[in-house]
Design a protein around this motif. Sequence first.
Motif, PDB file in Angstrom:
ATOM      1  N   THR A 117       0.841  -1.194   0.000  1.00  0.00           N
ATOM      2  CA  THR A 117       0.000   0.000   0.000  1.00  0.00           C
ATOM      3  C   THR A 117       0.880   1.249   0.000  1.00  0.00           C
ATOM      4  N   ALA A 177       0.944   5.757   0.087  1.00  0.00           N
ATOM      5  CA  ALA A 177       0.265   7.030   0.334  1.00  0.00           C
ATOM      6  C   ALA A 177       1.180   8.194  -0.005  1.00  0.00           C
ATOM      7  N   LEU A 215       1.248  12.097   1.061  1.00  0.00           N
ATOM      8  CA  LEU A 215       0.640  13.039   1.996  1.00  0.00           C
ATOM      9  C   LEU A 215       1.076  14.459   1.663  1.00  0.00           C
ATOM     10  N   TYR A 259      -5.805   5.903  -7.960  1.00  0.00           N
ATOM     11  CA  TYR A 259      -5.634   6.639  -6.708  1.00  0.00           C
ATOM     12  C   TYR A 259      -6.970   6.773  -5.994  1.00  0.00           C
ATOM     13  N   PRO A 276      -6.767   0.958   2.973  1.00  0.00           N
ATOM     14  CA  PRO A 276      -5.917   1.149   1.792  1.00  0.00           C
ATOM     15  C   PRO A 276      -5.837  -0.119   0.946  1.00  0.00           C
ATOM     16  N   THR A 313      -3.016   6.304  -2.181  1.00  0.00           N
ATOM     17  CA  THR A 313      -3.879   7.143  -1.349  1.00  0.00           C
ATOM     18  C   THR A 313      -3.293   8.547  -1.330  1.00  0.00           C
ATOM     19  N   ALA A 318      -3.750  12.139   0.431  1.00  0.00           N
ATOM     20  CA  ALA A 318      -4.422  12.695   1.611  1.00  0.00           C
ATOM     21  C   ALA A 318      -3.593  13.809   2.214  1.00  0.00           C
ATOM     22  N   SER A 335      -4.448  11.593   7.499  1.00  0.00           N
ATOM     23  CA  SER A 335      -3.733  10.315   7.583  1.00  0.00           C
ATOM     24  C   SER A 335      -3.699   9.750   8.996  1.00  0.00           C
ATOM     25  N   TRP A 390       0.449   2.833   5.981  1.00  0.00           N
ATOM     26  CA  TRP A 390       0.723   2.287   4.657  1.00  0.00           C
ATOM     27  C   TRP A 390       2.129   1.693   4.652  1.00  0.00           C
ATOM     28  N   VAL A 432       5.240   5.463   2.272  1.00  0.00           N
ATOM     29  CA  VAL A 432       4.663   6.793   2.475  1.00  0.00           C
ATOM     30  C   VAL A 432       5.598   7.867   1.926  1.00  0.00           C
ATOM     31  N   ARG A 453       3.325   7.062  10.012  1.00  0.00           N
ATOM     32  CA  ARG A 453       2.362   6.342   9.151  1.00  0.00           C
ATOM     33  C   ARG A 453       3.057   5.265   8.328  1.00  0.00           C
TER      34      ARG A 453
END
Length: 745
Positions: free
Chosen positions: A393, A395, A397, A418, A611, A617, A619, A624, A629, A632, A706
């Motif tokens: 996964t 992300a 941010l 996404y 996720p 992702t 965000a 978050s 994830w 990241v 995260r």
Amino acid sequence: MGLRKGQRELVEQYRGGYCAIPAIPGGGKTHCLSLWAAEMIANGLHKPGKILIVTYMNSAVNNFKQRIASELKNRGIISGKDYFVSTIHGLCLQIIKEKPDLVITNEEFEIIDGVSKIHLISSSIDEWKRHNEKKFRLYIDDSNLNANKISDTYKNWQDKLCNIMLSAIGDFKCRGINSKEAMERCRGLGEDSILSWASEIYEIYDKKLKIGGFLDFDDMLYNAKKMLKEDQLLLEKYQKKYSFVCEDEAQDSNLIQSEILDLISNGNLLRVGDSNQAICGSFSNSDFTLFKNFCDNPSTTVYKITQSSRNTVDIINLANYFVKYVRESHPVAECRDSLLAQFIEPVGEDDSRPNPKIDKYGIKAGIFTSWEDEARSVVVKAQEMIRKYPGKTIAILVPTSWRMNVVLNFLEARKIPYELLDNTSGEKNKTIRKLGRIIDFIAQPESGLKFYDMMNECFLLDSYDSESADEEQNEEKKTVGQRVILCEFLKLYPVEKLLYPIGGEIERVDIPKDLLASDIWSDFTEKLELVRELLEFPSTIVEKLILFISEKLGFEREERAIAQKVAGDVRYLMSQDPHWKLADLALELLSPKNIFNFFAGIVWDLKGYEPKPGVVTLATYHKSKGLEWDIVFLTSLTSTDFPVSLDDKFIGEYWFLKEEYKNPQAIVKADLEKLLDGKSTGNSIVRSKIETISERARLLYVGITRAKEYLFLTSFETNRGKKNETLASKYILEFRKYIEASKHN
């Protein structure tokens, strides 16, 4: 039970009194709090009342319910009567409904949603401004504004005032001050006092709420506390009803919430939180010192949860280094207490859930020449990681929502799947867009473009959950084939001939024979039959049409709830304006900021977010929180988004205001404390900068923690030495030195 340090003490030892659980990120606080509740219930230790757990997000409420129910089931207990999980606003609503006549004259009151609340405060400011135009313009620096810019600046200032006024009104309510009391207390302030403006606008806003039969979230807390304080019998009822009160995410609590829970708990109060993850103070009236002070109270038993298996040891070491740097070496001495000396420990090698391990150092940092260059490079790297690790996964941010669009455009250009974590896009508004596309076509069925958009978005882009790659490829092939058929038909035939062909059958035109011979053709014609049914349904009763659409499209539970909300609201809207037509409804449904998004966001929050591997992702750092994830990307680590020194630029300062008024939010907060507490806090602008630096440090800590396996830290620098320069945050410069040293150790 597989419990770690701190978790074990809570589950096995806590049986009453004040108790605090400071828990590091990934420490499993939800897991152990659920275990504690199940243990208490299984042994009858919660009696004579129930266990109350108060948390912040609706998704967290469902998560707690499911976990406690599962733990009880493992013990052979099937019961939901011994515990109650709620948001603080859900609890207050329950209290208010005991005696609604004490709160508002209309017993059929409604809780106002976020969109309506903004409309109401904006109209309140408009009403105030009609009699106070001079005051409204007082803060604006119009010395360098031409005639064209003045109107835009006035609009910008009014937009900013909406949030400033709501925050001030929320602070008044949090202190238990109603609109009349606020006016009285602020009467002696000068006309240049923005706090005085807030008290005047508070009175207008409060009247509009009452006339509409509305309560906002701050009203719910204010009235619930007032009822409990003034009605001894009601207070005793709740103290008997709940033997134990537990507050999750206690670092985000505010004064009035703390008082309500303390009243109900009657001394049996358990608070769980992490002061290093207190990131809501800049846009709410939360106060992270409340949990810290509760932990420091001599009468509070403290069990610390310090072990986590979420992150690799390298990421844990970086997070701990950041805490140590802030506490010992931060350039602004007043900011060194913004993070507590609470360090993450990896779990033991024999733990059933060990820390993840990778075969190389998984942390990198880079500084680019512009935000566009940074965003493009991040997206390229994310695509590379998807190809390299398809099962992981990912992300990206960003610190603010407005930065999202650039990243989003690069993701779309590269056709990278996404999901946006907000209330106006992604899965959350897919249901509303489907309804919008279908209603839009039904309103104008002769339009080939509207027909194509509807078919393309509602019927040809269905998502398939399949573990088989072959099945996914077949479905993708089917969708592409049907789009070919649709395009060919629309070239040769009008929409009416597609839906009502001569002789009852669609004539075969120049479609590739392999498509005609496959099940793609039959599936496509079935969808056309469904569209015919939708067109033939009477469109005069719009709410029934919406429910019919949801039935025919096989909406899932969450989608049906959204459709029912839309149907109910449409009935009201059309009764208010008889001229409202299907086309108007379609326009509203397809608007990115439509009136239904708020409710849709609540529905999907209840379901929770999980996720998906291979789907990026996107965000904000704030969104978050509570998620994790494998990979990241922390972007835009600039001196503006993550300031370190008092000389950095600050987002809360508005360029169009005079120098002494550039941070009106800070002025309001300082004036309120001086007015209510009688204490002067010194230079309000400097204090606001210190608070912003501190909260942004905690926000960055949340971002770091995260990442489970790989962490990428990025920033950009542009226009160095110029007035509009953007520089890299000092934090990323420190991280680069730390990473280089760590890689060679």
